[in-house]
Write a protein that holds these residues in place. Structure first.
Motif, PDB file in Angstrom:
ATOM      1  N   GLY A  80       0.777  -1.230   0.000  1.00  0.00           N
ATOM      2  CA  GLY A  80       0.000   0.000   0.000  1.00  0.00           C
ATOM      3  C   GLY A  80       0.807   1.277   0.000  1.00  0.00           C
ATOM      4  N   LEU A  81       2.128   1.168  -0.158  1.00  0.00           N
ATOM      5  CA  LEU A  81       2.964   2.361  -0.199  1.00  0.00           C
ATOM      6  C   LEU A  81       3.049   2.890  -1.631  1.00  0.00           C
ATOM      7  N   GLY A  82       3.397   4.163  -1.757  1.00  0.00           N
ATOM      8  CA  GLY A  82       3.538   4.778  -3.070  1.00  0.00           C
ATOM      9  C   GLY A  82       4.988   4.857  -3.490  1.00  0.00           C
ATOM     10  N   VAL A  83       5.231   4.726  -4.782  1.00  0.00           N
ATOM     11  CA  VAL A  83       6.586   4.745  -5.348  1.00  0.00           C
ATOM     12  C   VAL A  83       6.793   6.043  -6.121  1.00  0.00           C
ATOM     13  N   ASN A  84       8.002   6.572  -6.045  1.00  0.00           N
ATOM     14  CA  ASN A  84       8.358   7.771  -6.801  1.00  0.00           C
ATOM     15  C   ASN A  84       9.287   7.391  -7.955  1.00  0.00           C
ATOM     16  N   LEU A  85      10.564   7.186  -7.663  1.00  0.00           N
ATOM     17  CA  LEU A  85      11.541   6.799  -8.682  1.00  0.00           C
ATOM     18  C   LEU A  85      11.997   5.372  -8.434  1.00  0.00           C
ATOM     19  N   TRP A  86      12.379   4.691  -9.499  1.00  0.00           N
ATOM     20  CA  TRP A  86      12.837   3.295  -9.418  1.00  0.00           C
ATOM     21  C   TRP A  86      13.977   3.132 -10.408  1.00  0.00           C
ATOM     22  N   ALA A  87      15.106   2.610  -9.945  1.00  0.00           N
ATOM     23  CA  ALA A  87      16.266   2.446 -10.822  1.00  0.00           C
ATOM     24  C   ALA A  87      16.972   1.143 -10.521  1.00  0.00           C
ATOM     25  N   THR A  88      17.268   0.379 -11.572  1.00  0.00           N
ATOM     26  CA  THR A  88      18.129  -0.796 -11.444  1.00  0.00           C
ATOM     27  C   THR A  88      19.394  -0.495 -12.233  1.00  0.00           C
ATOM     28  N   THR A  89      20.537  -0.575 -11.585  1.00  0.00           N
ATOM     29  CA  THR A  89      21.769  -0.062 -12.195  1.00  0.00           C
ATOM     30  C   THR A  89      22.609  -1.115 -12.899  1.00  0.00           C
ATOM     31  N   GLY A  90      22.335  -2.417 -12.672  1.00  0.00           N
ATOM     32  CA  GLY A  90      23.063  -3.465 -13.386  1.00  0.00           C
ATOM     33  C   GLY A  90      24.563  -3.326 -13.232  1.00  0.00           C
ATOM     34  N   ASN A  91      25.262  -3.263 -14.360  1.00  0.00           N
ATOM     35  CA  ASN A  91      26.724  -3.190 -14.320  1.00  0.00           C
ATOM     36  C   ASN A  91      27.250  -1.810 -13.965  1.00  0.00           C
ATOM     37  N   SER A  92      26.380  -0.810 -13.914  1.00  0.00           N
ATOM     38  CA  SER A  92      26.753   0.540 -13.448  1.00  0.00           C
ATOM     39  C   SER A  92      27.913   1.120 -14.244  1.00  0.00           C
ATOM     40  N   CYS A  93      27.847   1.005 -15.562  1.00  0.00           N
ATOM     41  CA  CYS A  93      28.986   1.485 -16.366  1.00  0.00           C
ATOM     42  C   CYS A  93      29.129   2.994 -16.288  1.00  0.00           C
ATOM     43  N   ASP A  94      28.028   3.713 -16.082  1.00  0.00           N
ATOM     44  CA  ASP A  94      28.081   5.172 -15.945  1.00  0.00           C
ATOM     45  C   ASP A  94      27.279   5.594 -14.717  1.00  0.00           C
ATOM     46  N   VAL A  95      25.959   5.609 -14.824  1.00  0.00           N
ATOM     47  CA  VAL A  95      25.114   5.893 -13.656  1.00  0.00           C
ATOM     48  C   VAL A  95      25.199   4.695 -12.720  1.00  0.00           C
ATOM     49  N   ASP A  96      25.833   4.900 -11.585  1.00  0.00           N
ATOM     50  CA  ASP A  96      25.961   3.775 -10.658  1.00  0.00           C
ATOM     51  C   ASP A  96      24.997   3.957  -9.493  1.00  0.00           C
ATOM     52  N   PHE A  97      25.079   3.040  -8.546  1.00  0.00           N
ATOM     53  CA  PHE A  97      24.194   3.053  -7.386  1.00  0.00           C
ATOM     54  C   PHE A  97      24.240   4.408  -6.683  1.00  0.00           C
ATOM     55  N   ALA A  98      25.440   4.943  -6.495  1.00  0.00           N
ATOM     56  CA  ALA A  98      25.601   6.206  -5.776  1.00  0.00           C
ATOM     57  C   ALA A  98      24.946   7.354  -6.533  1.00  0.00           C
ATOM     58  N   ASP A  99      25.107   7.399  -7.855  1.00  0.00           N
ATOM     59  CA  ASP A  99      24.500   8.474  -8.645  1.00  0.00           C
ATOM     60  C   ASP A  99      22.975   8.441  -8.520  1.00  0.00           C
ATOM     61  N   ALA A 100      22.406   7.221  -8.576  1.00  0.00           N
ATOM     62  CA  ALA A 100      20.953   7.096  -8.476  1.00  0.00           C
ATOM     63  C   ALA A 100      20.460   7.505  -7.095  1.00  0.00           C
ATOM     64  N   VAL A 101      21.195   7.120  -6.042  1.00  0.00           N
ATOM     65  CA  VAL A 101      20.827   7.535  -4.687  1.00  0.00           C
ATOM     66  C   VAL A 101      20.892   9.055  -4.567  1.00  0.00           C
ATOM     67  N   ALA A 102      21.938   9.661  -5.110  1.00  0.00           N
ATOM     68  CA  ALA A 102      22.077  11.115  -5.042  1.00  0.00           C
ATOM     69  C   ALA A 102      20.936  11.814  -5.778  1.00  0.00           C
ATOM     70  N   TYR A 103      20.552  11.270  -6.933  1.00  0.00           N
ATOM     71  CA  TYR A 103      19.453  11.867  -7.685  1.00  0.00           C
ATOM     72  C   TYR A 103      18.158  11.798  -6.876  1.00  0.00           C
ATOM     73  N   CYS A 104      17.913  10.658  -6.255  1.00  0.00           N
ATOM     74  CA  CYS A 104      16.723  10.522  -5.409  1.00  0.00           C
ATOM     75  C   CYS A 104      16.798  11.470  -4.206  1.00  0.00           C
ATOM     76  N   ALA A 105      17.987  11.627  -3.646  1.00  0.00           N
ATOM     77  CA  ALA A 105      18.148  12.476  -2.463  1.00  0.00           C
ATOM     78  C   ALA A 105      17.807  13.926  -2.760  1.00  0.00           C
ATOM     79  N   GLN A 106      18.153  14.391  -3.957  1.00  0.00           N
ATOM     80  CA  GLN A 106      17.869  15.800  -4.279  1.00  0.00           C
ATOM     81  C   GLN A 106      16.463  16.000  -4.840  1.00  0.00           C
TER      82      GLN A 106
END
Length: 704
Positions: free
Chosen positions: A183-209
């Motif tokens: 019953g929760l709502g979702v905003n952004l969703w990202a799966t980074t796979g091999n993270s060749c450019d946008v990695d886990f940290a970049d996606a977290v930072a984007y969500c944080a801002q």
């Protein structure tokens, strides 16, 4: 942070699907189907050279022949064709790409080379890449589903405050589906796979801002860039966005599997634990815990601003159960003041009113007693948060209305103090409580754990503005290429401001005796050798020497033992050192973690650390306040206080030494392999701490 250009991925006005299929069940067909069917308002451009129509939309032979350059391209092609597609996108001016394709660095060196080529192309053009080997991304508010997960084929999550970042596509899809089912709502969703450019940290930072994100749920197998991860976590904390993390790879087998799966380093699990505490991440150890904490953070109007927990229950036994769990999680369940207990006793004569407050079954007859009880708890008891356990009362529809309205009045009277409601409920009953802004649990210890998480984040957010300066060390010498002896090691540590005992190097037992005479007794004598790290193991240490003859005799014996037990070791002579005043022994260390770089270790008891494993870690560098938190984590912490006749120890000096060692380690970075200060003698409060022994091992270069 490297979040520039990521709007093209998460908020595109147009999307091309390269490798688009007319079959909505195929990997190349799903994103077209999802974008078209789920209401994406931008332009959809299917790219397929074999047909002019894809799922009713005009298709184009290549991205270069599309009528406009899309913001985002979704690439669903085999690996080699995917590289060409990235090149074509770069030439066309596409600003972002999501690459489903596998067969890259997760497979072999050839795949890694193909992946590196894609990165080079993207960097030259300024295009951002997600993947490869990923399940895609989504922005629920924009109806953007650039993914092939079956999880959004029929049922979509509602818009909300939970953003999900996952290195694993399948687990990320699982999380989004569970969030929806809970019953929760979702905003952004990202799966980074091999993270060749946008990695886990970049996606977290984007969500944080992102202003619409309230809490970030993360699944991490291994960090790919320590600095970016730390910066992302610090940004999330500064923006007061809780990060709830599932980090796998805790076991040796799990770490090996994670590395082969994502081609990233798993690092030491103990170091990940420490880093998460250091940067305010809540590490969940089960899926249930991950979702409970995310739920509490997403739905609670406030965090818990103090440690004082109030427990209200219709079951005395469950009250004890919750109190036990609270103590384990370091929440205080204080006895209510006498005047508060008297107030409750006046209206609840048969109740247990100490805290936990057992309101008994009388509550069913007088439901307004709950509101009275909560008023006393928050007002007279000065409780910071409360859990109300109602057993099966939540199943009784006509009681719930009165309970909810009473709790709403309490919330208005005492804003900023979270209340968790714990009871069995019917779905419509639970929905009514949640619509009123209350967090509902069925199992009481899970409610306590969720409340502890709200307290954890409150303390973490308070640290975001903390003044905890890292020591400045402007005049450090470079580390030598090879191994150093103890005197040289301690001289380097002294440059960082770490206290050391007075000592000199003597070449012979006779010279050692003369030096001891000048220095004054008692004396410690040790072998000086860059090749003998554990001196006591070969009999290379003599303590409490009180005469010239004792020093001369001990020196001869130490040299004899060194020659016998370490015949190939280089011997520089004997260390003649003043014997430090008695104190509590500690060990300080530095090691290189594959994910986080230099990491500082602390423990008490010298050699006992190895036997007991009672240590804490922090990622370098850090200041004295963080060092104190590090000190507080060990099980033997009480030994630093006045304990059984021993005086309180100089914790300020210890924290300063840890902070200075962390700055020293961060300054030298990869040039440093290991530091071992063992023991550090911690004197009574105000009398400092000194390193009685030290080992520094530079990173081996040139065969040294």
């Amino acid at each position: 942070m490297r979040i520039d250009g990521m709007d093209a991925i998460f908020a595109p006005r147009s999307v091309a699907v390269i490798g688009a299929s007319s079959d909505p069940k195929r990997i190349g067909g799903r994103p077209v189907d999802f974008l078209r069917r789920h209401g994406f308002q931008g332009t959809i451009l299917p790219i397929n050279p074999k047909t002019s129509k894809v799922q009713g939309l005009t298709a184009y032979p290549s991205i270069t022949e599309a009528p406009t350059a899309p913001d985002l391209a979704v690439i669903a092609l085999p690996a080699r064709l995917a590289v060409q597609a990235v090149e074509d996108c770069a030439a066309r001016g596409v600003r972002g790409a999501v690459i489903f394709s596998s067969g890259f660095s997760e497979v072999n060196d050839e795949g890694a080379a193909l992946q590196a080529r894609m990165v080079d192309i993207a960097r030259e053009s300024g295009m951002r890449l997600v993947g490869p080997n990923c399940l895609g991304i989504a922005n629920v508010r924009h109806n953007l589903y650039a993914t092939f997960t079956p999880g959004v084929e029929k049922h979509l999550p509602k818009p909300g405050g939970v953003s999900i970042v996952s290195q694993s596509g399948a687990f990320g899809s699982y999380c989004m589906t569970l969030v929806r089912m809970r019953g929760l709502g979702v905003n952004l969703w990202a799966t980074t796979g091999n993270s060749c450019d946008v990695d886990f940290a970049d996606a977290v930072a984007y969500c944080a801002q992102d202003d619409e994100t309230r809490v970030i749920m993360g699944y991490l197998e291994g960090a790919t860039d320590r600095d970016r991860l730390v910066e992302a976590l610090e940004l999330a904390r500064a923006r007061e966005k809780p990060v709830v993390m599932m980090k796998v790879g805790r076991s040796a087998v799990g770490a090996e599997a994670a590395q082969s799966h994502t081609a990233s380093l798993a690092g030491s699990d103990a170091v990940y634990d420490a880093a998460f505490r250091q940067y305010g991440v809540y590490r969940a150890h089960s899926v249930d815990e991950m979702f409970d904490v995310t739920y509490a953070c997403a739905e609670s109007a406030s965090m818990m601003q103090g440690d004082r927990l109030g427990l209200v229950t219709v079951s005395g036994g469950v009250g004890v159960l919750m109190a036990d769990e609270a103590e384990k999680l370091k929440l205080d369940v204080p006895a209510l003041p006498d005047h508060a207990q008297k107030k409750l006793k006046a209206v609840l004569p048969f109740a247990g009113v100490r805290n936990p407050v057992d309101v008994t079954a009388q509550l069913v007859n007088q439901i307004d007693l709950l509101e009275t009880n909560m008023d006393v708890l928050f007002g007279d008891g000065e409780i910071d948060g409360a859990i109300i356990f109602m057993s099966t009362v939540g199943l009784v529809a006509d009681l719930n209305e009165a309970i909810r309205t009473g709790l709403e009045r309490i919330r208005e009277k005492y804003p900023g103090r979270p209340m968790l409601f714990c009871s069995l409920t019917e779905p419509e009953g639970r929905a009514a409580y949640e619509k009123s802004g209350f967090i509902v649990f069925e199992e009481p210890t899970r409610a306590v754990r969720a409340m502890a998480a709200l307290r954890y984040f409150a303390k973490s957010f308070a640290r975001a503005g903390e003044d905890d300066p890292i020591p400045e060390l402007p005049d450090l010498s470079p580390l030598p290429d090879g191994m150093v002896n103890e005197i040289e090691a301690k001289a380097l540590l002294a440059e960082a401001g770490i206290g050391i005992v007075r000592e000199i190097l003597a070449k012979t037992p006779e010279a050692a005796a003369e030096a001891a005479q000048e220095m004054g007794f008692p004396i410690v004598l040790k072998i000086a050798s860059p090749d003998i790290l554990h001196k006591s193991d070969i009999g290379g240490v003599a303590l409490n020497l009180r005469s010239v003859e004792e020093v001369r005799s001990a020196g001869a014996r130490i040299l004899e033992l060194a020659s016998e037990k370490a015949p190939d070791a280089r011997i520089d002579g004997l260390v003649v050192a003043e014997q430090a005043a008695p104190g509590l022994e500690a060990i300080l260390g530095v090691t290189q973690d594959p994910a986080f770089g230099p990491v500082v270790m602390f423990g008490l008891g010298g050699v006992l650390v190895e036997a007991l494993g009672d240590v804490s870690f922090r990622v370098a560098p850090f200041g004295p306040a963080e060092a104190r938190r590090m000190i507080d984590e060990i099980h033997g912490r009480k030994l630093l206080d006045a304990f059984r006749g021993a005086p309180e120890r100089d914790i300020d000096a210890l924290a300063d030494a840890l902070a200075r060692l962390s700055a020293f380690a961060a300054h030298h970075g990869a040039a440093l392999e290991t530091i071992d200060v063992n023991p550090l003698i911690i004197g009574p409060s105000g009398q400092g701490a000194v390193a009685a022994d030290g080992v520094i091992i530079p990173t081996r270069r040139g065969g040294h």
